[in-house]
Design an enzyme around this catalytic site. Structure first.
Site, PDB file in Angstrom:
ATOM      1  CB  SER A  82      -1.333  -0.286   1.381  1.00  0.00           C
ATOM      2  OG  SER A  82      -0.311   0.994   2.459  1.00  0.00           O
ATOM      3  CB  THR A 200      -2.366   5.067   3.511  1.00  0.00           C
ATOM      4  OG1 THR A 200      -3.384   5.187   2.204  1.00  0.00           O
ATOM      5  CG2 THR A 200      -1.468   6.478   3.783  1.00  0.00           C
ATOM      6  CB  THR A 218      -1.002   6.233   0.024  1.00  0.00           C
ATOM      7  OG1 THR A 218      -1.452   5.091  -0.201  1.00  0.00           O
ATOM      8  CG2 THR A 218      -1.407   7.072  -0.647  1.00  0.00           C
ATOM      9  NE  ARG A 228      -8.066   7.623  -5.537  1.00  0.00           N
ATOM     10  CZ  ARG A 228      -7.451   7.842  -4.456  1.00  0.00           C
ATOM     11  NH1 ARG A 228      -6.939   7.513  -4.350  1.00  0.00           N
ATOM     12  NH2 ARG A 228      -8.619   7.493  -3.373  1.00  0.00           N
ATOM     13  CB  VAL A 229      -4.921  13.006  -6.159  1.00  0.00           C
ATOM     14  CG1 VAL A 229      -3.794  13.203  -5.214  1.00  0.00           C
ATOM     15  CG2 VAL A 229      -3.941  12.701  -7.508  1.00  0.00           C
ATOM     16  N   GLY A 230      -5.818  11.043  -4.746  1.00  0.00           N
ATOM     17  CA  GLY A 230      -6.868  10.705  -3.184  1.00  0.00           C
ATOM     18  C   GLY A 230      -6.349  11.786  -2.159  1.00  0.00           C
ATOM     19  CG  ASP A 231      -6.597  10.782   2.611  1.00  0.00           C
ATOM     20  OD1 ASP A 231      -6.608   9.604   1.710  1.00  0.00           O
ATOM     21  OD2 ASP A 231      -7.254  10.576   2.932  1.00  0.00           O
ATOM     22  CB  THR A 251      -4.812   5.206   6.286  1.00  0.00           C
ATOM     23  OG1 THR A 251      -6.155   4.289   7.235  1.00  0.00           O
ATOM     24  CG2 THR A 251      -4.357   5.705   6.832  1.00  0.00           C
ATOM     25  N   GLY A 252      -7.282   4.976   4.288  1.00  0.00           N
ATOM     26  CA  GLY A 252      -9.048   4.304   4.243  1.00  0.00           C
ATOM     27  C   GLY A 252      -9.659   5.420   3.474  1.00  0.00           C
ATOM     28  N   GLY A 254     -10.336   7.778   0.934  1.00  0.00           N
ATOM     29  CA  GLY A 254      -9.573   8.934   0.304  1.00  0.00           C
ATOM     30  C   GLY A 254     -10.570   9.726  -0.216  1.00  0.00           C
TER      31      GLY A 254
HETATM   32  N1  ASP Z   1      -6.120   7.123   1.332  1.00  0.00           N
HETATM   33  C1  ASP Z   1      -5.353   6.301   0.418  1.00  0.00           C
HETATM   34  C2  ASP Z   1      -6.475   6.787  -0.482  1.00  0.00           C
HETATM   35  O1  ASP Z   1      -7.458   7.372  -0.794  1.00  0.00           O
HETATM   36  C3  ASP Z   1      -5.690   4.900  -0.185  1.00  0.00           C
HETATM   37  C4  ASP Z   1      -5.877   4.356   2.180  1.00  0.00           C
HETATM   38  O2  ASP Z   1      -5.756   4.902   2.889  1.00  0.00           O
HETATM   39  O3  ASP Z   1      -6.202   3.081   1.701  1.00  0.00           O
HETATM   40  O4  ASP Z   1      -5.624   7.149  -1.342  1.00  0.00           O
END
Ligand code: ASP
Length: 349
Positions: A82, A200, A218, A228-231, A251-252, A254
Site C-alpha cells: 500500500s 497507507t 501511500t 487519480r489522487v487521494g487524500d 487512511t482508508g 480518501g
Molecule cells: N487514503 C488512501 C487513498 O485514498 C488509501 C488508503 O489509505 O487506503 O489514496
C-alpha cells in the site's frame, strides 16, 4: 530552514527492535501528566515507524523529519503493498505515489501526487516544503523534481504487485477478453487475484517540547483510474497539524476524507476541547452524516459502508484513533512506555 533529514542523506538505519503488541481494549486519550518525552503514532503498519520516529525525536530531531524517516521504513518495504516500493499499481499497471508532510513550528506543508519511479515520496514532499514556496507538485513535475534532488529512479512495480494487478484485470469484468481465474485452463504461477485494497501510512509526532510534525504516504487506492489522487497529499484531508493544538491523519477511503477535510476537522475538534479519540469520532460523524447523501455509500443500517481511520495526537502527547467500521482497529504508538499497538474506537459498531 529545516535541517536535511537522514533519509535525504541516505544515512538512516532501520530499527532492529521488536516492539510489543498491546492487545487490551480501550484507547488512551488522556496523557498521564507524569509522563515525559516525545510521542509518535501511526497506522498499524507503522510499528517500526513510531519506534524510529520516537528514537529520532529523543535525540533532538525535528518531528517532521522524524515522521518522514519513520515512514521511509515502510516505503522501502516491498511487502507492504500500500506504500512506496511494492505498492499496488493503477488500472494501467503503473505505481503512482502520493505523500505530504506538515511542520507545526513553521506551519509549512509540502506534498507530491501521482509521483512515479521514486521510492521515498514523503522525503520528496519534504523537499517541496524545505526548498520551494509551493505546497503540492504533481505527476511529471514531481518526478523531475525528485530527480533534481538526487532521488534515484526506481521501478516500484514488484513481481508480486504486477501479478496481483494482472489477476485483478482478469477478474474485473465478465464482458472482456480476459479470462477469469476459474475460466483458465491452468494457473501457471498459482497466484491469486488481490481485490481492490486500500492502505497507507500516516505518522504524527510531537516532541517533549510540544512541537508537532506529521506525514502521510501511500501508493493510493489500488487499480485506480490513472491520474487519480487521494487524500494523502491533500493538506487538511490526509493530514493536518496545528502547532498550538495537535495533529491528525487519515487512511482508508480518501474520497471521504477529502470531501469532509477529515484531518483538519479532527484537529479543530481537539481545539474545541475534545480528547483525541472523541475528536476523531466527531470527524467521522461528519463524514457519516454527509455520506448518507449518497445511497451507494451506506449499508442497510444507514452507516457508511467504507472504512476510514483517523489518528489523532494532541500537543500534550495525548493520542487516540477511531475507525468508521469494525475490522482491524490497531494503530501504532511509541511513547515512554515503548512501541506497541493500541485499539481504535469504532464509529459504527
Ligand atoms: N487514503 C488512501 C487513498 O485514498 C488509501 C488508503 O489509505 O487506503 O489514496
Amino acid at each position: 530552514m529545516l535541517a536535511t533529514s537522514a533519509i535525504a542523506t541516505g544515512s538512516f538505519a532501520a530499527s532492529g527492535s521488536q516492539p510489543s503488541e498491546r492487545t487490551g481494549g480501550g484507547h488512551a486519550s488522556e496523557r498521564d501528566p507524569r509522563q515525559k518525552g516525545p510521542v509518535a503514532i501511526a497506522s498499524a503498519n507503522g510499528l517500526g515507524t513510531v519506534e524510529l520516529a520516537h528514537r529520532l525525536m529523543s535525540s533532538g530531531v525535528d518531528p517532521a523529519l522524524a515522521a518522514v524517516d519513520g515512514v521511509a521504513l515502510v516505503e522501502a518495504d516491498p511487502n507492504d503493498m500500500s506504500v512506496g516500493l511494492g505498492g499496488l499499481p493503477n488500472e494501467m499497471g503503473v505505481v503512482t505515489l502520493d505523500a505530504a508532510v506538515m511542520h507545526g513550528p513553521t506551519h509549512k506543508a509540502g506534498a507530491v501526487a501521482a509521483l512515479e519511479d521514486t521510492v521515498h515520496a514523503a522525503a520528496v514532499a519534504l523537499k517541496v516544503l524545505q526548498t520551494t514556496d509551493h505546497v503540492l507538485i504533481v505527476g511529471e513535475g514531481a518526478r523531475r523534481f525528485a530527480r533534481m534532488h538526487g532521488f534515484p529512479e526506481a521501478d516500484l512495480l514488484t513481481a508480486k504487485a504486477r501479478e496481483a494487478w494482472l489477476r485483478w484485470k482478469q477478474e474485473s469484468s465478465k464482458s472482456d477478453d480476459w479470462l477469469d481465474l476459474d475460466e483458465m485452463d491452468w494457473s501457471p504461477d498459482g497466484s491469486k487475484a488481490i481485490p481492490r485494497t486500500t492502505g497507507t501510512i500516516h505518522c504524527s509526532c510531537v516532541t517533549d517540547g510540544g512541537d508537532i510534525g506529521c506525514c502521510t504516504t501511500t501508493s493510493g487506492l489500488s487499480y485506480k483510474i490513472p491520474g487519480r489522487v487521494g487524500d494523502s497529499p491533500i493538506i487538511g484531508a490526509g493530514l493536518f497539524c496545528d502547532n498550538d493544538v495537535g495533529s491528525a491523519g487519515c487512511t482508508g477511503r480518501g474520497e471521504a476524507a477529502m470531501q469532509s477535510l477529515a484531518a483538519y476537522s479532527t484537529v479543530r475538534h481537539m481545539e474545541a476541547g475534545r480528547n483525541p479519540t472523541e475528536a476523531a469520532l466527531a470527524a467521522l460523524d461528519e463524514v457519516a452524516r454527509r455520506s448518507r447523501r449518497q445511497r451507494r455509500l451506506v449499508d442497510d443500517a444507514d452507516n457508511p459502508n467504507f472504512q476510514l481511520k483517523i489518528y489523532a495526537l494532541r500537543k500534550d502527547g495525548a493520542f487516540g484513533s477511531a475507525n468508521m467500521r469494525p475490522g482491524n482497529n490497531a494503530y501504532a504508538v511509541c511513547d515512554a512506555a515503548g512501541a506497541r499497538l493500541e485499539k481504535a474506537a469504532i464509529y459504527a459498531e
